[in-house]
Design a protein around this motif. Structure first.
Motif, PDB file in Angstrom:
ATOM      1  N   UNK A  74       0.843  -1.190   0.000  1.00 34.00           N
ATOM      2  CA  UNK A  74       0.000   0.000   0.000  1.00 34.00           C
ATOM      3  C   UNK A  74       0.883   1.246   0.000  1.00 34.00           C
ATOM      4  N   UNK A  75       0.274   2.420   0.126  1.00 36.95           N
ATOM      5  CA  UNK A  75       1.023   3.669   0.064  1.00 36.95           C
ATOM      6  C   UNK A  75       1.651   4.026   1.404  1.00 36.95           C
ATOM      7  N   UNK A  76       2.761   4.739   1.324  1.00 40.40           N
ATOM      8  CA  UNK A  76       3.418   5.315   2.498  1.00 40.40           C
ATOM      9  C   UNK A  76       3.431   6.837   2.355  1.00 40.40           C
ATOM     10  N   UNK A  77       3.417   7.542   3.491  1.00 39.97           N
ATOM     11  CA  UNK A  77       3.258   8.993   3.482  1.00 39.97           C
ATOM     12  C   UNK A  77       4.182   9.673   4.499  1.00 39.97           C
ATOM     13  N   UNK A  78       4.536  10.930   4.228  1.00 36.28           N
ATOM     14  CA  UNK A  78       5.089  11.923   5.152  1.00 36.28           C
ATOM     15  C   UNK A  78       6.255  11.389   5.991  1.00 36.28           C
ATOM     16  N   UNK A  79       7.413  11.186   5.379  1.00 33.02           N
ATOM     17  CA  UNK A  79       8.578  10.740   6.149  1.00 33.02           C
ATOM     18  C   UNK A  79       9.213  11.874   6.952  1.00 33.02           C
ATOM     19  N   UNK A  80       9.529  11.627   8.210  1.00 35.64           N
ATOM     20  CA  UNK A  80      10.386  12.507   9.007  1.00 35.64           C
ATOM     21  C   UNK A  80      11.336  11.632   9.806  1.00 35.64           C
ATOM     22  N   UNK A  81      12.509  12.185  10.143  1.00 35.09           N
ATOM     23  CA  UNK A  81      13.550  11.391  10.783  1.00 35.09           C
ATOM     24  C   UNK A  81      14.020  12.012  12.087  1.00 35.09           C
ATOM     25  N   UNK A  82      14.462  11.149  12.996  1.00 30.87           N
ATOM     26  CA  UNK A  82      15.089  11.588  14.237  1.00 30.87           C
ATOM     27  C   UNK A  82      16.578  11.821  14.008  1.00 30.87           C
ATOM     28  N   UNK A  83      17.245  12.327  15.048  1.00 35.03           N
ATOM     29  CA  UNK A  83      18.692  12.529  14.946  1.00 35.03           C
ATOM     30  C   UNK A  83      19.457  11.232  14.726  1.00 35.03           C
ATOM     31  N   UNK A  84      18.942  10.114  15.249  1.00 30.34           N
ATOM     32  CA  UNK A  84      19.660   8.847  15.092  1.00 30.34           C
ATOM     33  C   UNK A  84      19.251   8.087  13.829  1.00 30.34           C
ATOM     34  N   UNK A  85      18.439   8.742  12.965  1.00 24.29           N
ATOM     35  CA  UNK A  85      18.097   8.146  11.684  1.00 24.29           C
ATOM     36  C   UNK A  85      16.842   7.308  11.677  1.00 24.29           C
ATOM     37  N   UNK A  86      16.093   7.257  12.790  1.00 27.81           N
ATOM     38  CA  UNK A  86      14.830   6.522  12.806  1.00 27.81           C
ATOM     39  C   UNK A  86      13.810   7.239  11.931  1.00 27.81           C
ATOM     40  N   UNK A  87      13.159   6.491  11.071  1.00 25.66           N
ATOM     41  CA  UNK A  87      12.188   7.031  10.119  1.00 25.66           C
ATOM     42  C   UNK A  87      10.778   6.850  10.652  1.00 25.66           C
ATOM     43  N   UNK A  88      10.003   7.944  10.698  1.00 22.68           N
ATOM     44  CA  UNK A  88       8.582   7.893  11.047  1.00 22.68           C
ATOM     45  C   UNK A  88       7.780   8.190   9.790  1.00 22.68           C
ATOM     46  N   UNK A  89       6.665   7.492   9.604  1.00 24.69           N
ATOM     47  CA  UNK A  89       5.860   7.676   8.396  1.00 24.69           C
ATOM     48  C   UNK A  89       4.474   7.080   8.614  1.00 24.69           C
ATOM     49  N   UNK A  90       3.571   7.370   7.699  1.00 26.53           N
ATOM     50  CA  UNK A  90       2.231   6.794   7.716  1.00 26.53           C
ATOM     51  C   UNK A  90       2.110   5.714   6.665  1.00 26.53           C
ATOM     52  N   UNK A  91       1.238   4.711   6.924  1.00 30.89           N
ATOM     53  CA  UNK A  91       1.051   3.620   5.974  1.00 30.89           C
ATOM     54  C   UNK A  91      -0.285   2.933   6.224  1.00 30.89           C
ATOM     55  N   UNK A  92      -0.886   2.451   5.146  1.00 28.84           N
ATOM     56  CA  UNK A  92      -2.126   1.690   5.259  1.00 28.84           C
ATOM     57  C   UNK A  92      -1.840   0.182   5.168  1.00 28.84           C
ATOM     58  N   UNK A  93      -0.628  -0.235   5.443  1.00 32.35           N
ATOM     59  CA  UNK A  93      -0.214  -1.625   5.277  1.00 32.35           C
ATOM     60  C   UNK A  93      -1.030  -2.565   6.155  1.00 32.35           C
ATOM     61  N   UNK A  94      -1.026  -3.835   5.771  1.00 33.52           N
ATOM     62  CA  UNK A  94      -1.751  -4.860   6.522  1.00 33.52           C
ATOM     63  C   UNK A  94      -1.203  -4.985   7.938  1.00 33.52           C
ATOM     64  N   UNK A  95      -2.103  -5.341   8.864  1.00 30.20           N
ATOM     65  CA  UNK A  95      -1.701  -5.545  10.247  1.00 30.20           C
ATOM     66  C   UNK A  95      -1.847  -4.327  11.132  1.00 30.20           C
ATOM     67  N   UNK A  96      -2.399  -3.225  10.583  1.00 29.81           N
ATOM     68  CA  UNK A  96      -2.572  -2.016  11.372  1.00 29.81           C
ATOM     69  C   UNK A  96      -3.847  -2.040  12.195  1.00 29.81           C
ATOM     70  N   UNK A  97      -4.203  -0.870  12.741  1.00 33.70           N
ATOM     71  CA  UNK A  97      -5.362  -0.760  13.619  1.00 33.70           C
ATOM     72  C   UNK A  97      -6.665  -0.550  12.848  1.00 33.70           C
ATOM     73  N   UNK A  98      -6.564  -0.190  11.573  1.00 33.60           N
ATOM     74  CA  UNK A  98      -7.784   0.029  10.794  1.00 33.60           C
ATOM     75  C   UNK A  98      -7.513   0.762   9.504  1.00 33.60           C
ATOM     76  N   UNK A  99      -7.298   2.083   9.586  1.00 30.29           N
ATOM     77  CA  UNK A  99      -7.028   2.877   8.397  1.00 30.29           C
ATOM     78  C   UNK A  99      -5.537   3.073   8.211  1.00 30.29           C
ATOM     79  N   UNK A 100      -5.134   4.317   7.926  1.00 25.83           N
ATOM     80  CA  UNK A 100      -3.718   4.651   7.864  1.00 25.83           C
ATOM     81  C   UNK A 100      -3.192   4.766   9.290  1.00 25.83           C
TER      82      UNK A 100
END
Length: 331
Positions: free
Chosen positions: A161-187
């Motif tokens: 599925x689609x991924x959205x809005x990447x932002x990163x921490x100082x140590x390189x951890x990537x945060x983003x949104x996704x509608x991938x399987x196994x989530x709570x419901x939506x994105x």
């Protein structure tokens, strides 16, 4: 009627929260904003950046003198990344970014050293001729100062599925949104740690953040101390998309709280960012000034100017002094 939570005011200056890691690489002020009191939501660069078109998803270069942001069609179906530079005391008229304009591109994020830009795009994958779902791409800054060719991050960040809005921490951890399987419901919102030269399997941020509805656009503090994101359909919402904040305490996320007025309104609020020096909070809002009471009957010239200008109900970029919010950390 939905309850309207109050704005989360911070009585302690942000500077008192800064950890040593941020003071090692001080960030430049945002050009054209420095010195502004900005105690209330303020349209950014009206007439040049915020024009009456649908604009948003702002991202400044580390020196604060280059701005990447989006121009969108009014129906929100095509997104083009544009760039403006601060020259001779003014922001220049935007131009389409060299790597954008053919496919939908959005959600730019530049690393603190200025050497990489992450963004999303529905451009075709190699050996394909058709646009696809949204994936996260990365650009490298070349020795001549230009951006290189976009590279798809691939698995495990990319999913079916689609991924959205990447932002990163100082140590390189990537945060983003996704509608991938196994989530709570939506994105849902996820993070992917960076180790051994690659991103690890994404982790769902859990019930304090994600619900059966949609959560989008995670802005993560560089020290991972707080997370601001966009959500809708929540009982404490003010209408449309609202911005929420959660804090990381003892390794866990606190239950997300609505940022309240004047950040959120009955319109859509999205694409939150905090400037690297921690002084300003930026976001996109579709709030309108046209629907406010008028002292007199408008002429056609006044109506045309309002309909075609900032605060016409499409998206505009806003900012406010960050000491109006109780947040910690800078980028």
């Amino acid at each position: 009627m939905k309850a309207k939570p109050g704005f989360i005011f911070g009585m302690i200056p942000l500077a008192l929260f800064l950890s040593p890691v941020f003071s090692q690489t001080p960030a430049a002020d945002i050009s054209g904003v420095s010195g502004s009191a900005a105690k209330e939501p303020t349209v950014f660069a009206p007439g040049v950046i915020s024009t009456g078109d649908y604009e948003g998803a702002e991202e400044f270069s580390p020196d604060g003198k280059t701005l990447y942001y989006l121009k969108l069609t009014p129906d929100f179906n095509f997104w083009t990344m544009v760039v403006s530079h601060f020259e001779n005391g003014h922001w220049t008229a935007p131009q389409v970014a060299p790597f954008s304009g053919q496919y939908s591109d959005a959600d730019p994020f530049i690393t603190a050293d200025g050497k990489r830009m992450f963004f999303i795009s529905n451009r075709p994958l190699p050996n394909s001729a058709t646009a696809q779902k949204f994936d996260i791409y990365v650009l490298d800054k070349l020795p001549d100062g230009e951006w290189g060719s976009p590279r798809n991050l691939g698995k495990p960040v990319s999913s079916e599925t689609s991924e959205y809005f990447p932002t990163l921490t100082n140590d390189g951890t990537l945060y983003f949104g996704s509608r991938r399987a196994g989530g709570k419901g939506g994105v849902d919102l996820y993070c992917a740690r960076f180790a051994d030269g690659k991103f690890q399997e994404p982790e769902n941020l859990g019930d304090a953040i994600n619900t059966k509805d949609d959560e989008y656009e995670p802005f993560i503090a560089p020290d991972e101390s707080y997370l601001i994101f966009m959500a809708d359909s929540r009982p404490d919402g003010l209408g449309g998309y609202d911005l929420y904040v959660s804090y990381r305490e003892n390794g866990k996320w606190t239950k997300a709280k609505n940022l309240g007025a004047p950040i959120n309104t009955a319109a859509n609020e999205l694409s939150a960012k905090v400037s690297r020096d921690g002084r300003y909070f930026f976001w996109t809002s579709s709030r309108s000034a046209i629907d406010q009471p008028k002292a007199k009957r408008w002429t056609i010239d006044e109506l045309t100017k309002a309909v075609r200008g900032p605060q016409n109900g499409l998206g505009d970029i806003y900012f406010i002094a960050a000491d109006q919010l109780k947040l910690s950390g800078t980028r």
